[in-house]
Design an enzyme around this catalytic site. Sequence first.
Site, PDB file in Angstrom:
ATOM      1  N   ARG A   1       0.862  -1.182   0.006  1.00 58.19           N
ATOM      2  CA  ARG A   1       0.046   0.061  -0.117  1.00 58.19           C
ATOM      3  C   ARG A   1       0.950   1.294  -0.112  1.00 58.19           C
ATOM      4  O   ARG A   1       0.418   2.308  -0.317  1.00 58.19           O
ATOM      5  CB  ARG A   1      -0.881   0.018   1.232  1.00 58.19           C
ATOM      6  CG  ARG A   1      -1.848   1.337   1.337  1.00 58.19           C
ATOM      7  CD  ARG A   1      -3.276   0.877   2.206  1.00 58.19           C
ATOM      8  NE  ARG A   1      -2.913   0.253   3.339  1.00 58.19           N
ATOM      9  CZ  ARG A   1      -2.277   0.647   4.577  1.00 58.19           C
ATOM     10  NH1 ARG A   1      -2.064   2.038   4.479  1.00 58.19           N
ATOM     11  NH2 ARG A   1      -2.271  -0.054   5.461  1.00 58.19           N
TER      12      ARG A   1
ATOM     13  N   ASP B   1      -6.507  20.080 -13.628  1.00 59.66           N
ATOM     14  CA  ASP B   1      -7.013  18.853 -14.315  1.00 59.66           C
ATOM     15  C   ASP B   1      -6.505  18.813 -15.833  1.00 59.66           C
ATOM     16  O   ASP B   1      -7.172  19.703 -16.259  1.00 59.66           O
ATOM     17  CB  ASP B   1      -8.543  18.741 -13.935  1.00 59.66           C
ATOM     18  CG  ASP B   1      -8.851  17.141 -14.482  1.00 59.66           C
ATOM     19  OD1 ASP B   1      -8.123  16.647 -15.284  1.00 59.66           O
ATOM     20  OD2 ASP B   1      -9.720  16.455 -13.816  1.00 59.66           O
TER      21      ASP B   1
ATOM     22  N   LYS C   1      -8.170   7.946 -19.161  1.00 57.01           N
ATOM     23  CA  LYS C   1      -8.584   8.434 -20.776  1.00 57.01           C
ATOM     24  C   LYS C   1      -7.471   8.533 -21.855  1.00 57.01           C
ATOM     25  O   LYS C   1      -6.689   7.456 -21.955  1.00 57.01           O
ATOM     26  CB  LYS C   1      -9.019   9.975 -20.438  1.00 57.01           C
ATOM     27  CG  LYS C   1     -10.104  10.111 -19.344  1.00 57.01           C
ATOM     28  CD  LYS C   1     -11.124   9.311 -19.664  1.00 57.01           C
ATOM     29  CE  LYS C   1     -12.243   9.232 -18.621  1.00 57.01           C
ATOM     30  NZ  LYS C   1     -12.259   9.510 -17.323  1.00 57.01           N
TER      31      LYS C   1
ATOM     32  N   TYR D   1     -15.645  18.995 -14.906  1.00 56.45           N
ATOM     33  CA  TYR D   1     -16.025  17.514 -14.797  1.00 56.45           C
ATOM     34  C   TYR D   1     -17.085  17.257 -13.797  1.00 56.45           C
ATOM     35  O   TYR D   1     -16.827  17.681 -12.653  1.00 56.45           O
ATOM     36  CB  TYR D   1     -14.818  16.768 -14.776  1.00 56.45           C
ATOM     37  CG  TYR D   1     -15.193  15.327 -14.547  1.00 56.45           C
ATOM     38  CD1 TYR D   1     -15.891  14.628 -15.289  1.00 56.45           C
ATOM     39  CD2 TYR D   1     -14.754  14.656 -13.222  1.00 56.45           C
ATOM     40  CE1 TYR D   1     -16.467  13.409 -15.094  1.00 56.45           C
ATOM     41  CE2 TYR D   1     -14.980  13.476 -13.005  1.00 56.45           C
ATOM     42  CZ  TYR D   1     -16.080  12.680 -14.056  1.00 56.45           C
ATOM     43  OH  TYR D   1     -16.096  11.375 -13.819  1.00 56.45           O
TER      44      TYR D   1
HETATM   45  N1  PLP Z   1     -11.242  14.690 -14.622  1.00 53.11           N
HETATM   46  C1  PLP Z   1     -11.802  14.751 -15.785  1.00 53.11           C
HETATM   47  C2  PLP Z   1     -11.512  15.869 -16.541  1.00 53.11           C
HETATM   48  C3  PLP Z   1     -12.503  13.721 -16.212  1.00 53.11           C
HETATM   49  O1  PLP Z   1     -12.822  13.724 -17.597  1.00 53.11           O
HETATM   50  C4  PLP Z   1     -12.650  12.580 -15.372  1.00 53.11           C
HETATM   51  C5  PLP Z   1     -13.320  11.198 -15.839  1.00 53.11           C
HETATM   52  O2  PLP Z   1     -14.084  11.337 -16.869  1.00 53.11           O
HETATM   53  C6  PLP Z   1     -11.970  12.376 -14.054  1.00 53.11           C
HETATM   54  C7  PLP Z   1     -11.153  13.616 -13.869  1.00 53.11           C
HETATM   55  C8  PLP Z   1     -12.312  11.332 -13.249  1.00 53.11           C
HETATM   56  O3  PLP Z   1     -11.541  10.329 -13.581  1.00 53.11           O
HETATM   57  P1  PLP Z   1     -11.894   8.672 -13.324  1.00 53.11           P
HETATM   58  O4  PLP Z   1     -13.157   8.185 -14.100  1.00 53.11           O
HETATM   59  O5  PLP Z   1     -10.706   7.979 -13.820  1.00 53.11           O
HETATM   60  O6  PLP Z   1     -12.072   8.509 -11.826  1.00 53.11           O
END
Ligand code: PLP
Length: 393
Positions: free
Chosen positions: A63, A189, A214, A114
Amino acid sequence: MPENVPENVSAPSAPQQLSPATLAVVAGRPARALDSELNTPVSLSATFVGGGSLGAAALGYGRFANPTWEALERTVGELEGGRSLSFASGMAAVSAALHLVPADATVLVPHGAYNGTHSLTAQLAAQGRLRVQHVDITDVAAVRGALAGLGGGRALLWLESPTNPLLEVADIAALTAAGHEHGALVVVDNTFATPLLQRPLELGADVVVHSVTKFLSGHSDVVLGAVVARDEQLLAALHAHRTFHGAIPGPLEAFLALRGIRTLPLRLERSQASAAVLARRLREHPAVARVRHPSLPDDPGHALASAQMSGYGALVSIEVAGGRAAAEAVVDAVRLWVPATSLGGVESLVERRRRHANEPVVVPEELLRLSVGVEDVEDLWTDLRQALDAARP
Ligand code: PLP
């Protein structure tokens, strides 16, 4: 000259400066030695034998650290220009970054961020853990005003650029400078841009977060996240958060993500070229009321994206004339495009974002988010056009 180099021997020349496209291929490999493995293998040990000479640097327990995570982390870190920690998902990374500020801090969140970030910040606000204020990140003066209005209290400025799914572009350098003037921690982000198109740490940001699920992984077969920072204290706090909240990645997922990163430059180049072609064609289609893609010269984010990014990305959003029902009809009519959530994979996906109850209301009901994959662009266009023709008002 380093001490161990004899004076009559010139020191090795400075390491070659590698472009991000090369780093994506070579970073995070095991040290090169005869007969050594080219790739870091999947390490499935839950613990490591103690008592060795590494002391506190030993991996210890599954961990705390893992050799396969570390290969991925070295690669993401080198690409972003910082040090990275991987997490069980993008949301685990978002959560860890939000916990960098003390209780009662105010988080300024883009009004079109998001939806998971919106929901988590709303939940933390409801629990009294944070205060949340929504801001328009395309308006630097407005964000500056919001920061000034906090009166010097602890703050975190959350940026996402381009945003999901409005594809709004934030001036990361200007907003980061404004945030720092007011003592705020700035998190970006960078999921949509990837470090190949934009490196927020170089623009002054404190922390970068990724949904590695992604583009970085790129094959829609992994859920994973990452944070990147330069400051040792921030990294220690993020590591402690991961260790004690336990949102650790699986070693196999880390392996797959790193394998995906090796082809990120190729995939992204192809996908974003196709996205620009589709954006131009979609604009001419009578069933489309608006196209959002920073490559379009009249897109509100075009000038900024041209200066800040080295490409416009592979997401295109369209607003379908005829409203929500017409947009749903397009999604029902596609055959090659896959109606599914997520983005950044080799396969093209389409989704009406407001079908999610937690989608921010600034996102129009008739908006479709298109994640452009690596299929032949003419095949993608033929399918999209027939679906739009079917939904024509
Ligand atoms: N940030 C953005 C811009 C996203 O599009 C997403 C998911 O679609 C996330 C964070 C969250 O990621 P995860 O689905 O891998 O938890």
